[in-house]
Design an enzyme around this catalytic site. Sequence first.
Site, PDB file in Angstrom:
ATOM      1  CB  CYS A  85       2.751  20.850 -27.344  1.00 27.36           C
ATOM      2  SG  CYS A  85       4.337  21.248 -26.833  1.00 27.36           S
ATOM      3  CG  HIS A 331       1.269  25.912 -25.819  1.00 29.21           C
ATOM      4  ND1 HIS A 331       0.403  25.085 -26.239  1.00 29.21           N
ATOM      5  CD2 HIS A 331       2.764  25.245 -25.923  1.00 29.21           C
ATOM      6  CE1 HIS A 331       1.102  23.883 -26.451  1.00 29.21           C
ATOM      7  NE2 HIS A 331       2.248  24.169 -26.621  1.00 29.21           N
TER       8      HIS A 331
END
Lengths: 381, 103
Positions: A85, A331
């Site tokens: 991420c 995301h």
Amino acid sequence: MNKAVIVGIGSTKFARHEDRGLVNLAGEAGLAALEDAAVDPGQVQALFLGNFLGGILGGQEMIAPIVAADLGLTDVEAVKFEGACASSSLALREAVRLVRAGDLETVLVVGAEKMTGAPTERFTSALGLALDQSTEGRTGLTFPGYWGLVMSRYMHDFGATREQIAAVSVKNRANGVKNEYAQFRSEVTFDDVTQSRAVCSPIQLYDCCPASDGAAAVVVTRARTNQDDAVLVAGSAAIAGPPRAVDQGDLTLIPACVSAGDRAFDEAGLDRSDIDVAELHDCFTMAEIVETESLRFFDRGEGATAVAKGATKVDGELPVNPSGGLLSKGHPVGATGCGQVFEIVRQLRGEHPNQIPDASVGLAHNAGGTGGVATVHILKG
Amino acid sequence: MLKANRCWSCGRTAAVATRVCPACGARDSEEVELAEAGTVYAHTTIDVAPTEFSDLIPYQVVLVDLDDTRVEGRMAASSETVEIGSPVRLADIEDGVPIFQLT
């Protein structure tokens, strides 16, 4: 040593982009950033790309040269950075380092991800690649599951309640309403959060950010005297931490986040109180709370009480995620690092829909895996 | 029987062996047996699973402290929901994963 500045930003909307692929999204954000910077492709020496799942979900590796070709960038260095991420924050960190060193003059940093084309089970598996396979992957722990473990421990250690933690979701979803780049632009109530379906108890659906597609980009260059809107990168840090929960020790603190935060503030010569606005990595509600403590904005155990009493709202003492955060924006994993910087730069330019008055110093924190990577960028407008 | 790795120099014991001890930098370690009884440090119940685990839903993943070594595993399918501090005992090992039962 030069100073590194950001002179251009660009972003796609974060959404389920059903008919668009990874390169298409990356190209839109990349070109928007170049145009915002008034920089021609010919002035760029390197494309640094942050992407996590392009290979496993999209069947395409060697993505950086392909995006470079899409943008008409020839004879450049094109490199993909991966840190789950935190992929595009690692790309940004490297660009900053090399521009400061005088090794590169101008770098286009792009973060991009395409993930909604796969069914939930499939991208749950793919996201699980960020977990340590010898322990977490093998037991069937999912990415949200790690944060379920953290939440069980945080509630136990500090007496935090379900409602206090839900306040992160209520706050960020309210913030997302005005953000044209966000996937979710509707509020949720406390009841919505606490009555939503269980994902990995105690984590429920509205504790979780949505999967999303998107890309964001920034142009990093050497500071010169004639740059009106340049944003200074005052602090830039990336650290690797224990990559598995069993080695983390205290599960309610992220060692890599502590270290990256300390380094970035030290480099910038600033105190926590100097930060006007922060974009933190709220992949889950619990994560934002733990990060505010790991970054030393609040004392241990005080993060939950702080958000519950409104300290991190747009009008609070420390606005956190006025963009709506990952909970509202979504995301798109590799894109998030650049996406956070995109939002902070908009704040520092005075152009944000949830503008923090007179914002002049902002902080972006991006985390990868279960604390395997943490990055902190401190920007001054 | 669960195994762990203990550093010869400083005694740090970890579920996952590393070539170099992160605590003291030593390179020599030995395999040791872990206690089979411990307490739950953290827990979560997985309801949304990756493809290969969907048959097990819902299942509890736990971090368990066995003496001074933290391990990760699952509670047995028949187990009640645990709490932090619940005493547990190793019941089985499936595909390398410790399976615990409440004691």
